[in-house]
Design a protein around this motif. Structure first.
Motif, short mmCIF file in Angstrom:
data_model
loop_
_atom_site.label_atom_id
_atom_site.label_comp_id
_atom_site.label_asym_id
_atom_site.label_seq_id
_atom_site.Cartn_x
_atom_site.Cartn_y
_atom_site.Cartn_z
N ASN A 30 0.81 -1.22 0.00
CA ASN A 30 0.00 0.00 0.00
C ASN A 30 0.84 1.28 0.00
O ASN A 30 0.29 2.38 -0.08
CB ASN A 30 -0.94 0.02 1.22
CG ASN A 30 -2.08 -0.97 1.05
OD1 ASN A 30 -2.92 -0.82 0.17
ND2 ASN A 30 -2.11 -2.00 1.90
N ILE B 129 -2.62 -2.22 -8.93
CA ILE B 129 -2.41 -2.02 -7.49
C ILE B 129 -2.22 -0.54 -7.18
O ILE B 129 -2.84 0.02 -6.26
CB ILE B 129 -1.19 -2.83 -7.01
CG1 ILE B 129 -1.53 -4.33 -6.98
CG2 ILE B 129 -0.73 -2.36 -5.63
CD1 ILE B 129 -0.33 -5.22 -6.77
N ARG C 41 -5.13 1.38 -4.85
CA ARG C 41 -4.85 1.80 -3.48
C ARG C 41 -5.10 3.28 -3.25
O ARG C 41 -5.04 3.75 -2.11
CB ARG C 41 -3.41 1.43 -3.11
CG ARG C 41 -2.36 2.24 -3.82
CD ARG C 41 -0.96 1.70 -3.55
NE ARG C 41 0.06 2.59 -4.12
CZ ARG C 41 1.36 2.30 -4.10
NH1 ARG C 41 1.79 1.17 -3.55
NH2 ARG C 41 2.23 3.15 -4.62
N ARG C 42 -5.40 4.02 -4.29
CA ARG C 42 -5.78 5.42 -4.13
C ARG C 42 -7.16 5.53 -3.46
O ARG C 42 -7.50 6.55 -2.88
CB ARG C 42 -5.82 6.13 -5.49
CG ARG C 42 -4.44 6.32 -6.11
CD ARG C 42 -4.53 6.56 -7.62
NE ARG C 42 -5.49 7.61 -7.93
CZ ARG C 42 -6.07 7.75 -9.11
NH1 ARG C 42 -5.80 6.89 -10.08
NH2 ARG C 42 -6.91 8.74 -9.34
N GLN D 137 -8.63 2.75 -1.48
CA GLN D 137 -8.71 1.99 -0.23
C GLN D 137 -7.42 1.21 -0.02
O GLN D 137 -6.66 0.96 -0.95
CB GLN D 137 -9.91 1.03 -0.26
CG GLN D 137 -9.77 -0.10 -1.27
CD GLN D 137 -10.97 -1.00 -1.28
OE1 GLN D 137 -11.71 -1.05 -2.24
NE2 GLN D 137 -11.18 -1.74 -0.19
N ARG D 138 -7.19 0.83 1.22
CA ARG D 138 -6.03 0.00 1.52
C ARG D 138 -6.32 -1.42 1.08
O ARG D 138 -7.38 -1.96 1.36
CB ARG D 138 -5.71 0.07 3.02
CG ARG D 138 -5.16 1.44 3.43
CD ARG D 138 -4.82 1.48 4.92
NE ARG D 138 -3.81 0.49 5.29
CZ ARG D 138 -2.52 0.60 5.06
NH1 ARG D 138 -2.04 1.68 4.46
NH2 ARG D 138 -1.67 -0.32 5.46
N LEU D 139 -5.37 -2.03 0.42
CA LEU D 139 -5.57 -3.34 -0.20
C LEU D 139 -5.20 -4.47 0.75
O LEU D 139 -4.23 -4.39 1.50
CB LEU D 139 -4.71 -3.44 -1.47
CG LEU D 139 -4.93 -2.34 -2.52
CD1 LEU D 139 -4.00 -2.56 -3.71
CD2 LEU D 139 -6.39 -2.30 -2.98
N HIS E 61 -8.18 -8.42 -2.15
CA HIS E 61 -8.07 -7.42 -3.22
C HIS E 61 -6.96 -7.80 -4.20
O HIS E 61 -7.14 -7.74 -5.42
CB HIS E 61 -7.77 -6.04 -2.63
CG HIS E 61 -8.87 -5.49 -1.79
ND1 HIS E 61 -8.63 -4.79 -0.63
CD2 HIS E 61 -10.23 -5.54 -1.93
CE1 HIS E 61 -9.79 -4.42 -0.09
NE2 HIS E 61 -10.77 -4.86 -0.87
N CYS F 278 0.36 -6.37 3.56
CA CYS F 278 -0.75 -5.52 3.11
C CYS F 278 -1.72 -5.34 4.27
O CYS F 278 -1.42 -5.69 5.42
CB CYS F 278 -1.45 -6.14 1.90
SG CYS F 278 -2.18 -7.76 2.23
N ASN F 279 -2.90 -4.84 4.00
CA ASN F 279 -3.88 -4.53 5.05
C ASN F 279 -4.68 -5.79 5.42
O ASN F 279 -5.89 -5.86 5.25
CB ASN F 279 -4.83 -3.43 4.56
CG ASN F 279 -5.68 -2.87 5.67
OD1 ASN F 279 -5.21 -2.75 6.79
ND2 ASN F 279 -6.92 -2.53 5.36
#
Length: 417
Positions: free
Chosen positions: A328, A349, A353-354, A356-358, A362, A379-380
């Motif tokens: 991210n 990607i 990620r602009r 939401q956090r991936l 995702h 990642c998230n």
């Protein structure tokens, strides 16, 4: 088609199969004045990105040759049936095959009879007749003859979409051993001339709307691998030099196929493994599109590519201290270096990620191969926590997973029967 032409076609098409540098992507020649053919998306004997299979007439003008290269089936000492097309016969075959929808273009190479200029002049005459007399706008790829004059090379570029000069053997020492009659300078000189001429014509095209096309699909080359026992480092450093110095569109890697018992050859009784060709092409792709330097992949400590795993994964395993990266936050350059993430997925990607956090789900939907990528990223998500593993441990996990997947596929197939 007469029986004589049919026999020539069988011999000279079979002899041309060893030349793999027949990709035609990049040309934009359009049909004009209701002529024949249109280059379109590129002509080659392969599949396009949209899955369309395209074909071309791929032949030698002749299999006579004045040279005795140990690795070549058409070398003068080889006891094979010799024949040659006339210029008009190649033109007629191309037009007739095109009208029957057998082909969409022509790939024409040749053995060298008499001398370089004599042979090159005939190749150029084929292309000139097709363009000028038959208004043929389909794809034409001419194999340039090393040692041919600049004047012939310039004329060839006016009629052909792509020109190629085979470098043949990756190292100069190998060329001297296996083809002592040939000089590397005769291969480099036309490459350099074509590079300069293409740059000049591109500049003219920006200034003058009706400036003539000159080899719009650029130039390419091919190397035979394995005939001189060169390392993958030798091969890729030569390829890198060709890309940098001559602006080549592609370098092709053709595994040596045993065609003689010449004592100069390294005693190979079998063809070079196809997987080695594949690894070289993967390395080539990493250099051209993923931002890798050739010395990062092959060097003095690692002169040959790992046949078990792809070169991107091999590099990552040797540089595990650079991972994990935060998917991210990392820039595109770093994301492209993660095994299991291709160019399109990397760009998706960065775009996604602009908003939401991936997390892992995702990334899976974006086309990431998590069975490899998960060892090198965070990642998230906490569905998978990266353990502190060594490169050899990660390799073992990945290979074990691939083997289990293959066994599962076999089991499913057996259940179907």
């Amino acid at each position: 088609m007469s029986e004589r032409i049919r026999e020539k076609l069988k011999i000279l098409a079979d002899a041309a199969k060893y030349d793999v540098s027949c990709s035609s992507s990049g040309s934009t020649r359009k049909n004009k004045n209701k002529g024949l053919g249109d280059t379109g998306n590129g002509i080659c004997h392969t599949y396009t990105e949209d899955g369309r299979c395209v074909s071309l007439l791929k032949i030698l003008l002749t299999n006579f040759c004045i040279y005795d290269c140990a690795y070549c089936v058409t070398r003068k000492s080889n006891d094979i049936k010799r024949t040659a097309f006339t210029v008009q016969e190649v033109v007629d075959l191309t037009i007739n095959f095109y009208r029957r929808n057998y082909i969409e273009g022509l790939f024409l190479s040749s053995g060298i009879f008499k001398d370089a200029d004599y042979t090159m002049e005939r190749l150029v005459r084929v292309a000139k007749k097709l363009r000028s007399e038959h208004n043929f706008n389909g794809y034409i790829h001419l194999k340039s003859i090393p040692g041919a004059s600049d004047e012939l090379m310039k004329e060839a570029g006016l009629y052909a979409d792509r020109l190629s000069v085979n470098i043949e053997i990756p190292t100069e020492q190998g060329l001297k051993l296996l083809a002592p009659d040939k000089d590397r300078k005769d291969m480099i000189q036309p490459m350099n001339f074509l590079k300069n001429e293409i740059i000049l014509r591109e500049s003219e095209n920006k200034t003058f709307r009706n400036a003539p096309l000159f080899a719009p699909a650029g130039q390419s080359s091919q190397m035979i691998i394995g005939a001189a026992q060169e390392s993958d480092k030798d091969i890729m450093f030569t390829a890198n030099s060709l890309y940098k110095n001559f602006n080549l569109k592609r370098v092709y890697y053709s595994g040596y196929v045993p065609v003689s018992n010449d004592n100069r050859l390294p005693g190979l009784n079998t063809s070079v493994p196809r997987i080695r060709e594949n690894r070289l092409y993967q390395t080539d792709w990493l250099m051209r599109f993923y931002g890798f330097q050739v010395k990062e992949i092959v060097n003095q400590e690692h002169p040959n590519l790992d046949l078990d795993i792809d070169p991107k994964l091999s590099w990552a395993l040797r540089n595990v201290q650079q991972f994990p990266i935060d998917i991210n936050r990392a820039d595109l350059h770093l994301i492209l270096r993660v095994p299991g993430i291709g160019i399109q997925s990397a760009r998706k990607i960065v775009d996604a990620r602009r908003f939401q956090r991936l997390n892992w789900e995702h990334l899976k939907k974006l086309g990431v191969a998590l069975n490899r990528a998960k060892y090198f990223i965070i990642c998230n998500s906490r569905n998978y926590e990266r353990r502190d593993l060594s490169g050899s441990q990660i390799k073992q996990y990945i290979l074990s997973g691939a083997q289990s997947k293959a066994l599962s596929a076999v089991a499913i197939q057996l259940q179907l029967f």
